[in-house]
Every structure is written in structure tokens, then in C-alpha cells.
Design an enzyme around this catalytic site. Structure first.
Site, PDB file in Angstrom:
ATOM      1  N   LYS A 130     -44.490   2.298 -19.320  1.00 37.81           N
ATOM      2  CA  LYS A 130     -44.853   1.114 -18.529  1.00 37.81           C
ATOM      3  C   LYS A 130     -46.374   0.979 -18.438  1.00 37.81           C
ATOM      4  O   LYS A 130     -46.932  -0.121 -18.529  1.00 37.81           O
ATOM      5  CB  LYS A 130     -44.239   1.229 -17.132  1.00 37.81           C
ATOM      6  CG  LYS A 130     -44.161  -0.073 -16.390  1.00 37.81           C
ATOM      7  CD  LYS A 130     -43.325   0.088 -15.124  1.00 37.81           C
ATOM      8  CE  LYS A 130     -43.735  -0.948 -14.095  1.00 37.81           C
ATOM      9  NZ  LYS A 130     -43.232  -0.620 -12.749  1.00 37.81           N
TER      10      LYS A 130
ATOM     11  N   ALA B 248     -48.607   0.760 -12.418  1.00 36.91           N
ATOM     12  CA  ALA B 248     -48.491  -0.245 -13.488  1.00 36.91           C
ATOM     13  C   ALA B 248     -47.631  -1.430 -13.055  1.00 36.91           C
ATOM     14  O   ALA B 248     -47.030  -2.104 -13.883  1.00 36.91           O
ATOM     15  CB  ALA B 248     -47.912   0.402 -14.748  1.00 36.91           C
TER      16      ALA B 248
ATOM     17  N   THR C  21     -44.602   6.603 -15.199  1.00 37.04           N
ATOM     18  CA  THR C  21     -43.806   6.284 -16.390  1.00 37.04           C
ATOM     19  C   THR C  21     -44.756   5.781 -17.471  1.00 37.04           C
ATOM     20  O   THR C  21     -45.274   4.659 -17.407  1.00 37.04           O
ATOM     21  CB  THR C  21     -42.747   5.214 -16.061  1.00 37.04           C
ATOM     22  OG1 THR C  21     -41.983   5.669 -14.933  1.00 37.04           O
ATOM     23  CG2 THR C  21     -41.823   4.971 -17.245  1.00 37.04           C
TER      24      THR C  21
ATOM     25  N   ASN D  34     -49.979   5.875 -15.275  1.00 34.44           N
ATOM     26  CA  ASN D  34     -48.740   5.597 -14.553  1.00 34.44           C
ATOM     27  C   ASN D  34     -47.749   6.720 -14.754  1.00 34.44           C
ATOM     28  O   ASN D  34     -47.684   7.320 -15.832  1.00 34.44           O
ATOM     29  CB  ASN D  34     -48.147   4.274 -15.057  1.00 34.44           C
ATOM     30  CG  ASN D  34     -47.029   3.786 -14.156  1.00 34.44           C
ATOM     31  OD1 ASN D  34     -47.196   3.721 -12.948  1.00 34.44           O
ATOM     32  ND2 ASN D  34     -45.888   3.461 -14.740  1.00 34.44           N
TER      33      ASN D  34
ATOM     34  N   LYS E 177     -43.015 -14.677  -8.332  1.00 39.03           N
ATOM     35  CA  LYS E 177     -44.378 -14.834  -8.853  1.00 39.03           C
ATOM     36  C   LYS E 177     -44.433 -15.297 -10.313  1.00 39.03           C
ATOM     37  O   LYS E 177     -45.386 -15.948 -10.721  1.00 39.03           O
ATOM     38  CB  LYS E 177     -45.154 -13.519  -8.720  1.00 39.03           C
ATOM     39  CG  LYS E 177     -45.607 -13.230  -7.302  1.00 39.03           C
ATOM     40  CD  LYS E 177     -46.479 -11.986  -7.272  1.00 39.03           C
ATOM     41  CE  LYS E 177     -47.124 -11.819  -5.910  1.00 39.03           C
ATOM     42  NZ  LYS E 177     -48.137 -10.762  -5.900  1.00 39.03           N
TER      43      LYS E 177
ATOM     44  N   THR F 130     -44.721 -10.115   7.146  1.00 41.40           N
ATOM     45  CA  THR F 130     -45.947 -10.479   6.450  1.00 41.40           C
ATOM     46  C   THR F 130     -46.996 -10.918   7.465  1.00 41.40           C
ATOM     47  O   THR F 130     -46.668 -11.583   8.462  1.00 41.40           O
ATOM     48  CB  THR F 130     -45.714 -11.602   5.413  1.00 41.40           C
ATOM     49  OG1 THR F 130     -46.946 -12.265   5.152  1.00 41.40           O
ATOM     50  CG2 THR F 130     -44.699 -12.631   5.890  1.00 41.40           C
TER      51      THR F 130
ATOM     52  N   ASP G 116     -54.720 -12.635  -5.975  1.00 39.46           N
ATOM     53  CA  ASP G 116     -54.750 -11.167  -5.889  1.00 39.46           C
ATOM     54  C   ASP G 116     -55.922 -10.634  -6.708  1.00 39.46           C
ATOM     55  O   ASP G 116     -56.564  -9.651  -6.330  1.00 39.46           O
ATOM     56  CB  ASP G 116     -53.448 -10.553  -6.419  1.00 39.46           C
ATOM     57  CG  ASP G 116     -52.284 -10.779  -5.467  1.00 39.46           C
ATOM     58  OD1 ASP G 116     -52.521 -10.998  -4.268  1.00 39.46           O
ATOM     59  OD2 ASP G 116     -51.131 -10.747  -5.940  1.00 39.46           O
TER      60      ASP G 116
END
Ligand code: ATR
Length: 268
Positions: free
Chosen positions: A153, A125, A150, A148, A66, A15, A102
Site C-alpha cells: 500500500k 498510506a 503494509t 507503511n 471523498k 465532528t 486537507d
């Protein structure tokens, strides 16, 4: 003792956050230190107790904590509640707070655009897509949609925010003025040669925004640039979510241009 800050995640891969924040502390002469703290999910409750007792002055929170971290906080911002994830823990007096920078980071590089795009297509997504949709709505872009691979989702995310979900095969139809990639397509490694958008399908004057920052210029951004579009690299989102964290923790602003140079040097 320097004030303690750090990032929690598991597994905690490489990071750039420690380099960014420690540079900011040094530049402003603050007696503080930012560490990387790999933390397994089962250890989160005990760690959050330590945050209160030691104390720890601020946290960056990444996968898989998160959502789970929210149960250990006194107050959560509307923005973080709306997307169901906290990436920043900070103190407001004696109150331990959760925020999602974010969302702040995703919109910051777009604030200077004049005029603002009137439509935005968000590809993907996952968590980054949620931040992008929330951010674009917060910015006031009138028509926001997701697409997306999928479909189910994508539909789930779209329903949470009251936006449309476009089938993946139709994502490039719609005259989108802003296209934001939050999928790993284009990321260094196996995905680097891939792109979620055809080179000849960019609208005139559109903005192409990639959340991927390694490589700095993905195939998606390179082809958008060649088509005459404005491009925004994922580095800008990373930078601005970090600047917002730093501000919440210290009440001070890190030098933006210097911080950008630091991150660019780390990525080159
Ligand atoms: P993050 O939380 O960082 O946004 P994520 O939750 O892993 O990451 O989400 C990655 C997104 O990229 C998902 O929407 C995923 O689509 P699926 O829901 O179909 O898995 C999308 N994605 C990953 N690989 C992809 C690929 N090869 N093509 C298209 N979309 C892809």
C-alpha cells in the site's frame, strides 16, 4: 433563510466542524448555518442534486464520499485531482467545484518554518498520508518518502507521487528532518499508549508532526518535545483545512486565534 452548509459522511461520528464554522459565521455576522448530514453512499447522487437546486452553498466531505463526490461536480482542482479526493465542495458562480483543503491544512503550519525541513518521512498510506505527501511536495521539500506497515500500500502511494517507499522496519533510518504521523498510533482509546517512532531516534532539530489531534499531545509529540524537537499537533491541520474551507465558501477569513481557542476548549 440562512445559507446552508454542512458536512456529509457515513457513519458521521463526532465532528468539530459544525462548531468551528458556526462560530465563524456568527463572529463575522454572516446569515449562514452549518449542519451535520449523515449520508449513506446510495443517497449521494440525490443529495448532490439537492446541492444544486436548494441550493446548498458549501460542503465538507468525509469518508466514504471523498472520491465518489467527484462524479457530481463541474470542476475539480488540480490539487484534489492529484490526490484523488475532494474534501470541500464550493461554488464559483454557477460552477460546482471540488477542492482538497486537507493538503492546504497540512502545509499551513509549516509555512512559517525557516529553514524548511530538507527531508520528510510520512508514516502511513491512507488518505491523510496522501494529503501530507502532496502537501510536502507542494511546499518544496526536496526529499519526501513514505513508510507503511503494509508495504504494497505504501508503494502504491509512493508510485502515485514519484516518491520513495521505505520498509516499515527501516523508517527511522534516514536522518529525517520532518516526521509526520498519519497512522492512528497514539489516538485516544486502545492506541493511546502507542507511537510510530522510538524516543531516541529523533534527529537534532527535527520537526515532529502528528495528524492525530485527540489527545492534543500524543506520545509521539511528547517524546519528540522531550528530545528537543519542534512539534506540530494535528489540531493545526484540522484548523487550517477548516479555515481554507471557510474562505472558499465565504470569501472571508475566520479569526485564526479565536478559532484555535475554540477548538482547544472543545478538546480539553
Ligand atoms: P486515513 O485515510 O485517515 O489516513 P486509513 O486509510 O485508515 O486512514 O489509514 C490508516 C493508516 O494507518 C494505514 O496506512 C495503516 O496501515 P496499513 O496500510 O498497514 O493498514 C496505518 N495503521 C493503522 N494501524 C496501524 C498500526 N497499528 N501500526 C502501523 N500502522 C497502522
Amino acid at each position: 433563510m440562512p445559507r446552508a452548509y454542512g458536512i456529509i459522511g457515513w457513519p458521521l461520528g463526532h465532528t468539530m466542524s459544525p462548531a468551528l464554522h458556526n462560530w465563524g459565521f456568527a463572529e463575522l455576522g454572516l446569515d449562514a448555518r452549518y449542519e451535520a448530514w449523515p449520508l449513506e453512499p446510495e443517497d449521494l447522487p440525490a443529495f448532490m442534486e439537492r446541492v444544486r437546486t436548494e441550493p446548498i452553498h458549501g460542503l465538507s466531505v468525509t469518508i466514504p464520499h471523498k472520491r465518489a463526490v467527484m462524479a457530481h461536480l463541474d470542476r475539480i482542482s488540480d490539487r484534489a485531482l492529484a490526490i484523488g479526493a475532494v474534501n470541500t465542495v464550493h461554488w464559483d458562480g454557477d460552477t460546482l467545484c471540488g477542492e482538497n483543503t486537507d493538503v492546504i491544512g497540512v502545509v499551513a503550519p509549516l509555512r512559517s518554518l525557516d529553514p524548511l525541513p530538507r527531508s520528510a518521512m510520512v508514516l502511513g498510506a491512507g488518505g491523510a498520508a496522501r494529503a501530507a505527501v502532496a502537501g510536502f511536495l507542494e511546499l518544496g521539500i526536496p526529499r519526501v518518502a513514505v513508510s507503511n506497515r503494509t508495504q504494497s500500500k505504501g508503494e502504491g502511494l509512493a508510485a502515485d507521487f514519484g516518491v520513495a517507499c521505505v520498509p516499515w522496519d527501516e523508517r527511522m533510518d534516514g536522518g529525517w528532518e520532518l516526521v509526520c504521523n498519519t497512522t492512528p498510533l497514539g489516538m485516544s482509546g486502545d492506541m493511546q499508549e502507542l507511537t510510530p517512532w522510538d524516543a531516541d531516534r529523533f534527529e537534532d532539530g527535527a520537526v515532529a508532526y502528528d495528524i492525530v489531534y485527540n489527545p492534543l499531545e500524543t506520545r509521539f509529540l511528547a517524546e519528540a518535545g522531550a528530545a528537543g524537537c519542534r512539534t506540530v499537533s494535528g489540531l493545526e491541520m484540522f484548523l487550517h483545512q477548516g479555515l481554507a474551507q471557510f474562505r472558499l465558501w465565504t470569501g472571508r477569513d475566520m479569526d485564526e486565534a479565536g478559532a484555535r481557542r475554540l477548538l482547544l476548549a472543545a478538546l480539553r
